[in-house]
Design a protein around this motif. Structure first.
Motif, mmCIF file in Angstrom:
data_model
loop_
_atom_site.group_PDB
_atom_site.id
_atom_site.type_symbol
_atom_site.label_atom_id
_atom_site.label_comp_id
_atom_site.label_asym_id
_atom_site.label_seq_id
_atom_site.Cartn_x
_atom_site.Cartn_y
_atom_site.Cartn_z
ATOM 1 N N SER A 236 8.740 0.155 92.088
ATOM 2 C CA SER A 236 7.721 0.264 91.764
ATOM 3 C C SER A 236 7.338 1.995 91.659
ATOM 4 C CB SER A 236 6.986 0.331 93.509
ATOM 5 O OG SER A 236 7.988 0.902 94.028
ATOM 6 N N HIS A 237 8.334 2.619 91.036
ATOM 7 C CA HIS A 237 8.268 4.497 91.304
ATOM 8 C C HIS A 237 7.348 3.747 89.708
ATOM 9 C CE1 HIS A 237 8.566 8.475 90.564
ATOM 10 N NE2 HIS A 237 9.019 8.881 92.047
ATOM 11 N N PRO A 238 6.493 5.338 90.205
ATOM 12 C CA PRO A 238 5.449 5.349 89.002
ATOM 13 C C PRO A 238 6.384 6.246 87.465
ATOM 14 C CG PRO A 238 4.419 6.622 90.987
ATOM 15 C CD PRO A 238 5.740 6.097 91.535
ATOM 16 N N TYR B 160 9.883 4.690 87.292
ATOM 17 C CA TYR B 160 9.960 3.559 86.822
ATOM 18 C C TYR B 160 9.303 3.087 85.141
ATOM 19 C CZ TYR B 160 12.334 -1.202 86.031
ATOM 20 O OH TYR B 160 13.552 -1.940 86.051
ATOM 21 N N THR B 161 8.019 3.349 85.652
ATOM 22 C CA THR B 161 6.605 1.757 85.054
ATOM 23 C C THR B 161 6.813 3.021 83.635
ATOM 24 O OG1 THR B 161 4.411 3.566 85.860
ATOM 25 C CG2 THR B 161 5.604 1.216 86.826
ATOM 26 N N THR B 162 6.343 4.401 83.824
ATOM 27 C CA THR B 162 6.819 5.097 82.442
ATOM 28 C C THR B 162 8.019 4.672 81.876
ATOM 29 O OG1 THR B 162 5.106 7.173 83.808
ATOM 30 C CG2 THR B 162 6.703 7.660 81.577
ATOM 31 N N THR B 163 8.708 4.856 81.815
ATOM 32 C CA THR B 163 10.324 4.399 81.037
ATOM 33 C C THR B 163 9.735 3.596 80.608
ATOM 34 O OG1 THR B 163 10.956 5.797 82.843
ATOM 35 C CG2 THR B 163 12.943 3.944 81.161
ATOM 36 N N LEU B 164 8.970 2.115 81.251
ATOM 37 C CA LEU B 164 9.116 0.084 80.633
ATOM 38 C C LEU B 164 8.267 0.880 79.886
ATOM 39 C CD1 LEU B 164 8.928 -1.287 83.425
ATOM 40 C CD2 LEU B 164 10.672 -1.346 82.537
ATOM 41 N N THR C 196 1.175 -1.333 92.600
ATOM 42 C CA THR C 196 1.708 -0.372 92.477
ATOM 43 C C THR C 196 0.195 1.145 92.519
ATOM 44 O OG1 THR C 196 2.715 0.395 90.374
ATOM 45 C CG2 THR C 196 3.930 -0.493 92.534
ATOM 46 N N ILE C 197 0.173 1.600 91.871
ATOM 47 C CA ILE C 197 -1.163 2.135 91.917
ATOM 48 C C ILE C 197 -3.256 1.681 91.725
ATOM 49 C CG2 ILE C 197 0.504 4.088 90.590
ATOM 50 C CD1 ILE C 197 -0.496 2.886 87.933
ATOM 51 N N GLY C 198 -2.475 0.254 90.789
ATOM 52 C CA GLY C 198 -4.079 -0.429 91.027
ATOM 53 C C GLY C 198 -4.748 -0.441 89.657
#
Length: 121
Positions: free
Chosen positions: A52-54, A56-60, A90-92
């Motif tokens: 859920s960390h931002p 992590y999503t940047t890496t995805l 998580t961020i909307g």
């Protein structure tokens, strides 16, 4: 006139930022090395900072971009959709990073010539 901006020492940069730096410095066509780096980074982040960390999503999203450049659209779409689902909760939906991910999904559908789905994003 020249303005020089100093970067903070590497120890103060987030791991995601360091990953982005490496990716941006890859020579064109060196996507296989970038992909290896990002896949290792994703595994480490999953266990250290969580999904859920931002960062992590940047890496995805970065992995999805590499797959898109390699023209492996199915894998690119998989990573973009995983990123989108996490970001949505998580961020909307109004966050700029979320809209960037939607654009990336739309681009993959455009490359697949699935224009109807591309318009949904």
């Amino acid at each position: 006139f020249f303005l020089m901006i100093r970067r903070p020492p590497r120890s103060t940069q987030s791991r995601s930022s360091a990953a982005s730096d490496v990716y941006k410095r890859q020579h064109q066509g060196d996507y296989v090395k970038a992909l290896d780096f990002f896949l290792r980074c994703e595994q480490i982040q999953k266990t250290t900072i969580g999904e859920s960390h931002p960062d992590y999503t940047t890496t995805l999203r970065s992995i999805g971009e590499v797959y898109r450049h390699l023209r492996d659209y199915a894998k690119a779409l998989d990573f973009f959709l995983r990123c989108e689902q996490i970001q949505k909760t998580t961020i909307g939906e109004s966050h700029p990073d979320y809209t960037t991910t939607l654009r990336s999904i739309g681009e993959v559908y455009r490359h697949l010539r699935d224009y109807a789905k591309a318009l949904d994003f």
